[in-house]
Design an enzyme around this catalytic site. Structure first.
Site, mmCIF file in Angstrom:
data_model
loop_
_atom_site.group_PDB
_atom_site.id
_atom_site.type_symbol
_atom_site.label_atom_id
_atom_site.label_comp_id
_atom_site.label_asym_id
_atom_site.label_seq_id
_atom_site.Cartn_x
_atom_site.Cartn_y
_atom_site.Cartn_z
ATOM 1 C CG HIS A 1 31.192 26.279 9.225
ATOM 2 N ND1 HIS A 1 31.002 26.246 10.584
ATOM 3 C CD2 HIS A 1 32.516 26.113 9.022
ATOM 4 C CE1 HIS A 1 32.165 26.078 11.185
ATOM 5 N NE2 HIS A 1 33.106 25.994 10.262
ATOM 6 N N GLY B 1 33.330 20.999 14.185
ATOM 7 C CA GLY B 1 34.734 20.656 13.912
ATOM 8 C C GLY B 1 35.595 21.489 14.838
ATOM 9 C CG ASN B 2 39.903 22.545 15.122
ATOM 10 O OD1 ASN B 2 39.944 22.454 16.349
ATOM 11 N ND2 ASN B 2 40.802 22.000 14.334
ATOM 12 N N GLY B 3 36.083 24.672 14.138
ATOM 13 C CA GLY B 3 35.056 25.718 14.168
ATOM 14 C C GLY B 3 33.713 25.021 14.203
ATOM 15 C CG ASN C 1 40.381 25.964 2.278
ATOM 16 O OD1 ASN C 1 40.640 27.131 2.606
ATOM 17 N ND2 ASN C 1 39.717 25.124 3.060
ATOM 18 C CD GLU D 1 33.508 22.866 4.319
ATOM 19 O OE1 GLU D 1 33.422 24.075 4.504
ATOM 20 O OE2 GLU D 1 34.180 22.115 5.043
ATOM 21 N NE ARG E 1 37.174 30.291 15.647
ATOM 22 C CZ ARG E 1 36.705 29.883 14.479
ATOM 23 N NH1 ARG E 1 35.547 30.306 14.023
ATOM 24 N NH2 ARG E 1 37.392 29.038 13.746
HETATM 25 P P1 ADP Z 1 38.346 21.740 10.997
HETATM 26 O O1 ADP Z 1 37.214 22.572 11.519
HETATM 27 O O2 ADP Z 1 39.705 22.325 11.285
HETATM 28 O O3 ADP Z 1 38.143 21.250 9.592
HETATM 29 P P2 ADP Z 1 37.654 19.051 11.772
HETATM 30 O O4 ADP Z 1 36.295 19.159 11.127
HETATM 31 O O5 ADP Z 1 38.615 18.100 11.211
HETATM 32 O O6 ADP Z 1 38.346 20.455 11.922
HETATM 33 O O7 ADP Z 1 37.391 18.694 13.321
HETATM 34 C C1 ADP Z 1 38.436 18.600 14.216
HETATM 35 C C2 ADP Z 1 37.838 18.154 15.554
HETATM 36 O O8 ADP Z 1 37.260 16.849 15.389
HETATM 37 C C3 ADP Z 1 38.901 18.014 16.643
HETATM 38 O O9 ADP Z 1 38.397 18.552 17.869
HETATM 39 C C4 ADP Z 1 39.041 16.499 16.771
HETATM 40 O O10 ADP Z 1 39.422 16.098 18.052
HETATM 41 C C5 ADP Z 1 37.635 16.062 16.487
HETATM 42 N N1 ADP Z 1 37.580 14.611 16.220
HETATM 43 C C6 ADP Z 1 38.086 13.927 15.175
HETATM 44 N N2 ADP Z 1 37.897 12.587 15.371
HETATM 45 C C7 ADP Z 1 37.270 12.452 16.563
HETATM 46 C C8 ADP Z 1 36.802 11.341 17.332
HETATM 47 N N3 ADP Z 1 36.944 10.089 16.904
HETATM 48 N N4 ADP Z 1 36.206 11.585 18.512
HETATM 49 C C9 ADP Z 1 36.060 12.843 18.963
HETATM 50 N N5 ADP Z 1 36.456 13.924 18.292
HETATM 51 C C10 ADP Z 1 37.059 13.745 17.115
#
Ligand code: ADP
Length: 415
Positions: free
Chosen positions: A189, A219-221, A7, A396, A250
């Site tokens: 996604h 997630g972030n997205g 990736n 994924e 975003r």
């Molecule tokens: P990406 O989309 O970059 O793969 P992730 O799926 O890892 O990102 O998601 C990242 C998000 O998940 C961040 O906003 C992070 O704060 C949140 N996150 C991870 N663990 C927790 C938690 N225990 N409680 C709340 N949010 C969380």
């Protein structure tokens, strides 16, 4: 087969080594052998590699481009130091599976990469100017480092959504713009939505045709997907991953007039507005603090930060709106599945999204919900909740490895 899953981002490279094959898929006995990350490619790069069950190897090393990064990764994988089981030379890596972000209307399924496929991915660059070039760098690096004899497969983020009907994918703008420029909704996604739908089916014993669920990748997205009869009926991201839910940086859905208004009021160029909508909005823009949900929840509970709470509330409300919209569109759903960093880990966000939806048959069991975090898979609806509620960690990479095997072996794609 040992599959290298890649990736590639503009300055990063994530990988996994997964052993899988057609009969292994049937038994659900795939083995993740190693994973790793190279960041800040082009300068002093940071690497973190780990064979499964062993301590991580971390280092800082100058890697000028993706080819150099992949070369470094492969040298580590085949070295005796890495202790990746069963891999001692290049010949022990049998195929490469790439995550490719945009396949537009050209690629509806995963494909073995040849020159025509590369040209097709290049043609999609204007739709994903940041992502597709990075994916192409990964493909070219893999060809150089592994040699032309090792098959490579492209697995597209947009692929799963290719089943969306016109009623879902067309924007209500002049139809000839779709004809002329293929301006439409594509969705992203897809690998994640497809994977959690597959796991849901395994957990419940449903067959593909009776899989009627809403999947929430938070997630972030972030994106939501309405899956009807096992296929993507609608999803919240559009032409690009900017549409839909509130995300880390975003903003998601927005009146397009805001763009013109901003250009006057703030004398911003279109490029600057694009950067504002992609990188400075969402949870970060609303809170003025951070794009990280965990930190926002901490600010809210420890310091009663008003804007942190507002950001989380708006995030949850937007998800709620999509759940309502998709339930209406699908004529009801059997389950809602949460995944992604937030969806898998934050009981608080899940609780706030589900709060007040009992009249739609969505009834969360707070105690069960609180127990689901850190990679756990399980159900969190009350026994009488008409719509079942699940947390299913996404994977994924596994789906990319499996699609790679199926494409190389010319086997039909199953879930
Ligand atoms: P990406 O989309 O970059 O793969 P992730 O799926 O890892 O990102 O998601 C990242 C998000 O998940 C961040 O906003 C992070 O704060 C949140 N996150 C991870 N663990 C927790 C938690 N225990 N409680 C709340 N949010 C969380």
């Amino acid at each position: 087969m040992n599959i290298l899953v890649l990736n590639c981002g503009s300055s990063s490279l994530k990988f996994q080594i997964i052993e899988t094959d057609l009969e292994i898929i049937e038994k659900n006995a795939d083995v993740q052998k190693a994973k790793g990350l190279v960041e800040r490619i082009g300068g002093q790069s940071l690497v973190s590699f780990q064979a499964t069950g062993r301590p991580a190897m971390k280092a800082a090393v100058a890697l000028r481009d993706h080819r150099a990064a992949l070369d470094y990764v492969i040298r580590w994988i085949i070295s005796s130091e890495s202790q990746v089981p069963g891999i001692h030379s290049l010949a022990d890596i049998h195929a490469v599976g790439h995550r490719v972000v945009h396949g537009a209307e050209k690629f509806t399924k995963s494909v073995v990469i040849d020159e025509t496929v590369i040209r097709g991915i290049e043609d999609c660059i204007e739709l994903a100017p940041l992502h597709n070039p990075a994916n192409l760098k990964g493909i070219s690096a893999a060809k150089d480092v592994m040699g032309p004899g090792v098959p490579q497969v492209a697995v597209f983020d947009t692929g799963f959504h290719s089943t969306m009907p016109e009623t879902s994918y067309l924007y209500a703008i002049p139809y000839q713009l779709y004809r002329r420029h293929k301006i439409r909704r594509y969705g992203f996604h897809g690998t994640s939505h497809r994977y959690v739908a597959y796991r849901y089916r395994q957990l419940t014993g449903k067959d593909v045709e009776s899989t009627n669920i809403i999947t929430l990748h938070l997630g972030n997205g972030c994106s939501a997907c309405a899956i009807k009869g096992g296929s993507s009926l609608n999803t919240s991201m559009g032409l690009t991953p900017l549409e839909g839910l509130v995300m880390g940086t975003r903003g998601g859905d927005l009146d397009p007039s805001v763009i013109e208004f901003l250009s006057h009021k703030e004398a911003m160029s279109l490029n600057e507005i694009d950067a504002l909508l992609n990188k400075q909005s969402g949870l970060l823009g609303l809170s003025g603090l951070t794009n990280d949900m965990r930190d926002l929840l901490a600010e809210e509970s420890e310091h009663q930060d008003r804007r942190a709470k507002l950001a989380v509330d708006i995030f949850c409300l937007r998800v709620k709106k999509y759940i309502g919209a998709y339930l209406a569109e699908m004529g009801g759903a059997d389950a809602i599945v949460f995944t992604g960093g937030i969806g898998e880990n934050s009981a608080e966000v899940r609780r706030r999204i589900c709060a007040g939806l009992e009249w739609l048959g969505i009834d969360i069991d707070v105690a069960a919900n609180d127990k689901l975090y850190g990679g756990k898979e399980g159900e969190m609806g009350k026994a009488n909740s008409r719509v079942k509620l699940f947390v299913i960690p996404t994977n994924e990479e596994l789906l990319i490895a499996r699609d790679t095997v199926r494409s190389v072996r010319n086997a039909p794609r199953r879930w």
